[in-house]
Motif scaffolding. Structure first.
Motif: not given
Length: 171
Positions: A127-132
């Motif tokens: 989990s986290g903030s991902f662009s891909e």
């Protein structure tokens, strides 16, 4: 980290496509996906792969070698696949399972991906903030493993909250 993921994804997809074409040019026909798709994959999975084979190849290479795509789900569900915000992929390899949540928004989003064996053990989460993409998440026994995928502007502002026990084969 997201730039590294983006670069890795692009390089990996290009390498797999190139190697696939060099190793078995007859297997890479126009309009055919360059990823191994399970014979038991449903029509929706086959249609998503046909529409965007590079995404399926890129996700598979993140899981590692030898994985076969079992299922792909356009999320949120019940929208035109061309309007999807994410794609959940599940891959299998000798009883092991791997899942990837592909971000189709084009900008960084909060993403959560979780998989567990059917008995609730052997869980893996990303989990986290991902662009891909979020993942890969892996499970030692893919049979009927539960997969949860979430995506939104933040963990408290979700527009995707999906759970399925049928992302892997169930026999």
């Amino acid at each position: 980290m997201s730039k590294l993921r983006a670069s890795l994804r692009a390089v990996t997809a290009a390498a797999v496509l190139t190697l696939g074409a060099m190793a078995a040019p007859q297997a890479v026909a126009v309009g055919q996906p360059a990823v191994s798709v399970s014979q038991r994959a449903d029509a929706a999975t086959r249609a998503l792969v046909q529409a965007d084979p590079q995404a399926a190849v890129a996700a598979a290479t993140v899981c590692g070698s030898g994985y076969t795509l079992f299922r792909a789900v356009a999320l949120p569900q019940d929208v035109d696949p061309s309007l999807r915000l994410a794609t959940l992929y599940s891959y299998e390899n000798a009883g092991k399972g791997c899942a990837i949540l592909d971000n189709n928004v084009g900008k960084s989003q909060y993403m959560y991906l979780h998989v567990c064996k059917v008995d609730g053990t052997g869980c893996d989460t990303d989990s986290g903030s991902f662009s891909e993409y979020a993942g890969p998440v892996n499970v030692a026994s893919s049979v009927c493993a539960t997969v949860t995928a979430k995506m939104g502007q933040s963990s408290s502002s979700l527009y995707i909250n999906f759970t399925s026990e049928y992302m892997f084969s169930c026999d």
